[in-house]
Write an enzyme that holds these catalytic residues in place. Structure first.
Site, PDB file in Angstrom:
ATOM      1  N   HIS A 371       0.801  -1.225   0.000  1.00 37.21           N
ATOM      2  CA  HIS A 371       0.000   0.000   0.000  1.00 37.21           C
ATOM      3  C   HIS A 371       0.832   1.274   0.000  1.00 37.21           C
ATOM      4  CE1 HIS A 371      -4.172  -1.426   0.478  1.00 37.21           C
ATOM      5  NE2 HIS A 371      -3.666  -2.416   1.182  1.00 37.21           N
ATOM      6  N   LYS A 562      -9.025  13.653   4.151  1.00 35.51           N
ATOM      7  CA  LYS A 562      -8.176  12.460   4.180  1.00 35.51           C
ATOM      8  C   LYS A 562      -7.165  12.631   5.320  1.00 35.51           C
ATOM      9  CE  LYS A 562      -7.136  13.159  -0.077  1.00 35.51           C
ATOM     10  NZ  LYS A 562      -6.964  12.129  -1.078  1.00 35.51           N
ATOM     11  N   ARG A 563      -6.451  11.579   5.597  1.00 38.16           N
ATOM     12  CA  ARG A 563      -5.406  11.628   6.614  1.00 38.16           C
ATOM     13  C   ARG A 563      -4.456  12.789   6.310  1.00 38.16           C
ATOM     14  NH1 ARG A 563      -0.555   8.525   6.648  1.00 38.16           N
ATOM     15  NH2 ARG A 563      -1.329   7.474   4.780  1.00 38.16           N
ATOM     16  N   LYS A 568       0.207  14.079   0.941  1.00 37.87           N
ATOM     17  CA  LYS A 568      -1.151  14.331   0.452  1.00 37.87           C
ATOM     18  C   LYS A 568      -1.385  15.809   0.144  1.00 37.87           C
ATOM     19  CE  LYS A 568      -3.030  10.222   2.739  1.00 37.87           C
ATOM     20  NZ  LYS A 568      -3.513   9.472   1.572  1.00 37.87           N
ATOM     21  N   THR A 670      -8.999   5.996  -2.303  1.00 32.02           N
ATOM     22  CA  THR A 670     -10.373   5.546  -2.545  1.00 32.02           C
ATOM     23  C   THR A 670     -11.362   6.687  -2.327  1.00 32.02           C
ATOM     24  OG1 THR A 670     -10.499   4.695  -0.262  1.00 32.02           O
ATOM     25  CG2 THR A 670      -9.953   3.120  -2.008  1.00 32.02           C
ATOM     26  N   LYS A 674     -15.115   7.702  -4.156  1.00 33.29           N
ATOM     27  CA  LYS A 674     -16.355   8.040  -3.450  1.00 33.29           C
ATOM     28  C   LYS A 674     -16.895   9.387  -3.922  1.00 33.29           C
ATOM     29  CE  LYS A 674     -14.371   5.440   0.326  1.00 33.29           C
ATOM     30  NZ  LYS A 674     -13.459   5.555   1.472  1.00 33.29           N
TER      31      LYS A 674
END
Length: 845
Positions: A371, A562-563, A568, A670, A674
Site C-alpha cells: 500500500h 483524508k489523513r 497528500k 479511494t 467516493k
C-alpha cells in the site's frame, strides 16, 4: 396438530425474529426494549431504543449467519481470510438494514411506534477499528465478499479505543480518547471458547528428534486472545460472513497472593500489560516502548488469526498439502507479515513438517498487498527487539533469508549491492528486519492497488524482486462499495439513478454506465443539481447542529478530506487558497466563483508538522471567514473528527474532489472514487487511481494539473524551491503574507516550521512547483462552474464512468486471479421449527 403446523400457525407471535415485515419488526423492537433492556416507554432513552433496534436487526442476521457457516463447512469450500490491522467499518446498523432490504419496513415500523429512524440511527457511534484508507478498503472488501457470496473471514483487533477523537482547540488538534465501546457494541458476540494462547519472549531450546533438529520455546510470557465476532451481510442477505476481532486477556488476570500481601498494583500488573495489546489503535511509536507495543500487537493479531485458521483446517482432517486448497490468506499491507514466520513455526515446530514442504505450503497460502510507494513507509523492526520478543521467529526469518539470498545470487552474480537491497535484513548500526521484503519472499502474490502504483513497485520500489519473482507481481486497483457510498450515503441521488436506469447498479455497478446518455437530458441535469443542492443543505444543517458552522450552500464546495500527511499536500491546497485570497483582496477576482473550501482528517499524534498544518488551516479560515472584503466569495472550514459517518455527509455535497498528492506517492486512494460516484469532479495530479479515473471519465471531465511521476523523479535532484518563489510573484506574495504573521498575529512565528519545510528542507513534496498549476486548474474550475449545464453534464458523466471502481470488481479479481475462491450459494429459507430442533442435545452430548 403437528409441531410444524403449530409453528406455522403461531409464527408471528412466537417467532417474530425471522420476520421482515413491519409488524414482526415492531414486535422485535418492543420485546427487546422490555425483555433485553428492562425498560418501557417511560424510562427508555434514545440509546435504549437504538440498542433495541440493533438487537432486532441482529436477530434477522443470526439465522443466515449460522446457515452461512454451516453451508461453508458442509461443502468444504475454500475460504478467503483477510488479515488487516484496520477495519474502518463506521456504523453498522444502516448498512445491515439496507443489505437485508429492510429499510422501508424499519422506517414504517418505527413511525408506527412514534419514533424516527434517523434519530435512532444517529445514536450509533462509529466503530474505532481503523483510521484511514487502509481500514476503509478492508471494510468495503468484507461487504463485497458477502455480496458476491464468497466464503470469507476477516481478522483484526478489537481495540478498546480507536486512534483518537479529534477536538479542535484554538485551531490545534487535541486528541481525546475514542472510547467507542463505553456503552457496548450490540453487533458483536463474544466467543470465549475461541481463546488461543500467544507466547512472547523466552528462549529457544534446540533438540534432535528422530534425526531432525527441532525447536522448543521455553520461559515465555503468555497472553490469551478472546474472539469477538461481527456479522458482515451482503446485499440481499444471502451470505453473512464473519469479521473476527481479537481482544487480549492475561493468562493470569489476578494474583491473589500479591493482593493479600497488600501489593494491589502488582496483583493486576499482568492483566494491565496483556490488555495494553488491544487497548488502542496505533500507539505512538516515537519511543522504544511504543515500538515494542506495536510489534507485540502485530504478532498477537497474527498468532490468534493463524491459530483459528489452522484449527478450522485441522477439523476436516486433511493432509497439510491441502492447506492452500482450503485457505487463501491475504495480508493487507505489512502489518500482518509476521504470518510468514508464524505459519512456518506452526508447520515446523508443531506439525513436524520438513522445511521445504513447510515453505512451499506457506508461500502457496499467503498473498500480500502493498500500500505504499515511499521506502521510508515500508515497515522495519530492530533485530534486537525482535530477538527479545520473538526469538524463534527471528531464527526462521534468518533461515528464510539465507536460502532466499542463495537463490537471488543466481540472478545477481557478484552484485553485492543488489543482494543487500533484497535481503530481509537491513545492515547498519542497528540491524532491521524488512517486513515488506519478508512478505514478498514468503507469499505467492504481491499486488499493487492502482496501475501506476503497481508499475512503480515493479520499476522502482522493489524492482529487483520483480526480476526474481516476475510472476508474483500483479495489479488490483482498489474499489469502494457503492452500497455504502452511494445507496446509503446519498439516498436522493440513488433514487434519481434507479428511477432513470433501474436498480441493477446496486449489485452490478458496471450498469451505472447507462446513465451516460442522460448527461444530455436537460431535465435530468436539473434534477441532479437539485439533489446536489439538497446534499449541501443537509451537510450545512448537520455542521450547524454539531459544530456551530454555517456554510453558504450557494457556493462551490471544494473538499479535501483524508489523513493529514505531507505527501497528500493539504499544504499545497492551503497555499493555493492564500493566492486566491490575495486576488480577491486586490480586486482581481471580483468575478470569481464563490467557493467554500472544506478540509478534514486526523494527524498522527507524533506527527508535529501535520498537526501544525491543521492549525494553519484553522487560522487561515479564521482570517478569511471574518474578512468583509471576501465575505460570500471565499470561506475555509476544517471539519473536526473526520470519520466514516461524517464522510457519508460530505461526499454527496462536494463539487470538487481535491486529489493533489505529489505524483508517484499515493498508492491508489479511494476517497477519489467516493467523490466520483457522487458527482464531484476531480481536481488532481496524475497519481494513484486518479489516472484510471481520468481514463474512465475522460480528461475533459476532470481538472488535471501538475508534474507527472516521471517529471517528479527527474526534477527532484535539481529542484530549488526558491526558483519558484522568485519566478512567480503570486507565490512570493502568498509566502510573504504567511511569514509576516498575518495568519498568526497573536502567535508570531508559529508557522515557521511549515515555511522551513518548504525552503530550508527543500520542499520534498514539490508544493511550490505545483502551486502555479493548481491555481490555473482552479481558474478552469471557475470557468466551467459558471455554466451550470456544462458542469452538470461533466458530473453525470463522472458518475456514469465510476463503474470500474466498485470493490465488487476488485474482489472478483482477487478471488479469480489470486485466491482461487469460488462463490457459494447459501439457502435463505427459514424454518422456525428448526430453531428448536437445533437446540436439542446432539449425539447424546
Amino acid at each position: 396438530m403437528s409441531q410444524r403446523e403449530q409453528a406455522s400457525r403461531t409464527k408471528r407471535s412466537v417467532w417474530p425474529r425471522e420476520g421482515h415485515d413491519e409488524e414482526s419488526l415492531s414486535w422485535g423492537f418492543a420485546e427487546h426494549l422490555k425483555y433485553s433492556l428492562g425498560v418501557d416507554s417511560y424510562t427508555s432513552t434514545n440509546h435504549d431504543r437504538y440498542l433495541s433496534l440493533a438487537f432486532t436487526i441482529r436477530d434477522r442476521l443470526i439465522h443466515q449467519w449460522i446457515q452461512t457457516q454451516q453451508t461453508h463447512h458442509q461443502k468444504q469450500v475454500k475460504r478467503a481470510y483477510y488479515l488487516s490491522l484496520e477495519f474502518l467499518i463506521g456504523r453498522s446498523m444502516g448498512m445491515n438494514v439496507i443489505n437485508l432490504r429492510l429499510d422501508g419496513a424499519v422506517q414504517r415500523a418505527l413511525e408506527a411506534l412514534g419514533y424516527s429512524w434517523e434519530e435512532i440511527a444517529e445514536e450509533e457511534i462509529d466503530a474505532g477499528l481503523g483510521n484511514g484508507g487502509l481500514g476503509r478498503l478492508a471494510a468495503c472488501f468484507m461487504e463485497s465478499l458477502a455480496t458476491l457470496n464468497l466464503p470469507a473471514f476477516g481478522y483484526g483487533l478489537r481495540y478498546d479505543y480507536g486512534i483518537f477523537r479529534q477536538d479542535i482547540d484554538h485551531g490545534y488538534q487535541v486528541e481525546q480518547p475514542d472510547d467507542w465501546l463505553r456503552r457496548g457494541n450490540p453487533w458483536e458476540i463474544e466467543r470465549p471458547d475461541r481463546a488461543p494462547e500467544v507466547h512472547f519472549g523466552g528462549r529457544v531450546e534446540m533438540f534432535t528428534d528422530r534425526g531432525r533438529l527441532r525447536a522448543h520455546r521455553v520461559d515465555t510470557d503468555a497472553v490469551i486472545g478472546i474472539a469477538f465476532d461481527m456479522p458482515v451481510v451482503g446485499y440481499g442477505g444471502s451470505t453473512v460472513n464473519t469479521l473476527r476481532l481479537w481482544s487480549a486477556r492475561a493468562a493470569e488476570e489476578f494474583n491473589f497472593g500479591e493482593f493479600n500481601q497488600g501489593d494491589y498494583v502488582e496483583a493486576v500488573r499482568s492483566k494491565v500489560q496483556a490488555e495494553n495489546l488491544t487497548k488502542i489503535l496505533y500507539p505512538n511509536d516515537r519511543l522504544y516502548l511504543g515500538k515494542e507495543l506495536r510489534l507485540r500487537q502485530q504478532y498477537f493479531f497474527v498468532a490468534c488469526s493463524l491459530w483459528d485458521i489452522i484449527r478450522r483446517f485441522k477439523a476436516d482432517e486433511l493432509s497439510w498439502d491441502r492447506l492452500p486448497e482450503m485457505a487463501a490468506i491475504q495480508l493487507n499491507d505489512t502489518h500482518p507479515s509476521l504470518a510468514v514466520p508464524e505459519l512456518m513455526r506452526i508447520l515446523l515446530d508443531e506439525e513436524d513438517l520438513d522445511w521445504d514442504s513447510a515453505f512451499e505450503i506457506t508461500t502457496a497460502t499467503l498473498a500480500y498487498t502493498n500500500h505504499t510507494l515511499m521506502p521510508e513507509a515500508l515497515e522495519k523492526w530492530p533485530v534486537p527487539m525482535m530477538e527479545a520478543i520473538l526469538p524463534r521467529h527471528l531464527q526462521i526469518i534468518y533461515e528464510i533469508n539465507r536460502r532466499f539470498l542463495e537463490r537471488a545470487a543466481v540472478f545477481f552474480p557478484g552484485e553485492s549491492g543488489r543482494l543487500r537491497g533484497v535481503s530481509l535484513i537491513e545492515e547498519g548500526a542497528e540491524k532491521q528486519v524488512r517486513m515488506a521484503n519478508l512478505a514478498i519472499v514468503g507469499s505467492h502474490s504481491t499486488n499493487g492497488v492502482a496501475e501506476l502504483h503497481t508499475r512503480l513497485l515493479r520499476e522502482r520500489v522493489v524492482s529487483d524482486f520483480a526480476v526474481i519473482f516476475p510472476e508474483r507481481f500483479n495489479n488490483k486497483t482498489n474499489g469502494i462499495t457503492q452500497r455504502r457510498w452511494l445507496l446509503k450515503a446519498n439516498p436522493p441521488l440513488a433514487t434519481l439513478i434507479s428511477e432513470a436506469i433501474g436498480d441493477g447498479w446496486i449489485t452490478d455497478f458496471a450498469r451505472i454506465e447507462r446513465l451516460a446518455p442522460l448527461a444530455e437530458d436537460a431535465g435530468f441535469r436539473a434534477a441532479f443539481r437539485e439533489v446536489k443542492q439538497q446534499a449541501k443543505r443537509s451537510l450545512n444543517e448537520y455542521l450547524g447542529r454539531a459544530h456551530g458552522v454555517r456554510l453558504n450552500t450557494d457556493t462551490l464546495f471544494d473538499v479535501q478530506v483524508k489523513r493529514i500527511h505531507q505527501y497528500k499536500r493539504q499544504l499545497l491546497n492551503a497555499l493555493g487558497i492564500v493566492v486566491l485570497y490575495n486576488r480577491l483582496r486586490r480586486g482581481d477576482g471580483a468575478a470569481a466563483v464563490p467557493r467554500t473550501f472544506l478540509f478534514g482528517g486526523k494527524a498522527a499524534p507524533g506527527y508535529d508538522l501535520a498537526k501544525l498544518l491543521i492549525k494553519f488551516v484553522n487560522n487561515l479560515g479564521a482570517v478569511v471567514n471574518n474578512d468583509p472584503a471576501v465575505r460570500d466569495r471565499l470561506a475555509v472550514h476544517f471539519l473536526p473528527n473526520y470519520r466514516v459517518s461524517l464522510a457519508e455527509r460530505v461526499f454527496p455535497a462536494a463539487d470538487i474532489s481535491e486529489q493533489i498528492s505529489t505524483a508517484g506517492t499515493e498508492a491508489s486512494g479511494t476517497g477519489n472514487m467516493k467523490f466520483m460516484c457522487n458527482g464531484a469532479l476531480t481536481l488532481g495530479t496524475l497519481d494513484g487511481a486518479n489516472i484510471e479515473i481520468v481514463e474512465q471519465a475522460g480528461v475533459e471531465n476532470a481538472f488535471i494539473f501538475g508534474l507527472t511521476a516521471e517529471e517528479v523523479a527527474e526534477l527532484r535532484g535539481a529542484y530549488n524551491p526558491w526558483d519558484w518563489y522568485h519566478r512567480n510573484p503570486e507565490i512570493a506574495q502568498a509566502i510573504d503574507l504567511i511569514s509576516s504573521g498575518y495568519f498568526s498575529i497573536t502567535e508570531p512565528g508559529i508557522f515557521d516550521p511549515l515555511l522551513q519545510s518548504l525552503f530550508d528542507n527543500g520542499d520534498y513534496y514539490l508544493n511550490l512547483a505545483d502551486l502555479g498549476p493548481w491555481v490555473a486548474a482552479q481558474e478552469r474550475v471557475a470557468e466551467c462552474y459558471l455554466d451550470p449545464e456544462a458542469w452538470s453534464r461533466k458530473a453525470i458523466l463522472n458518475i456514469a464512468a465510476s463503474g470500474k471502481f466498485s470493490s465488487d470488481r476488485t474482489i472478483r479479481q482477487y478471488a479469480e486471479e489470486v485466491w482461487n475462491v469460488a462463490p457459494c450459494e447459501v439457502d435463505t429459507s427459514v424454518d422456525p421449527a428448526a430453531t428448536l430442533e437445533e437446540a436439542r442435545r446432539a449425539n447424546g452430548r
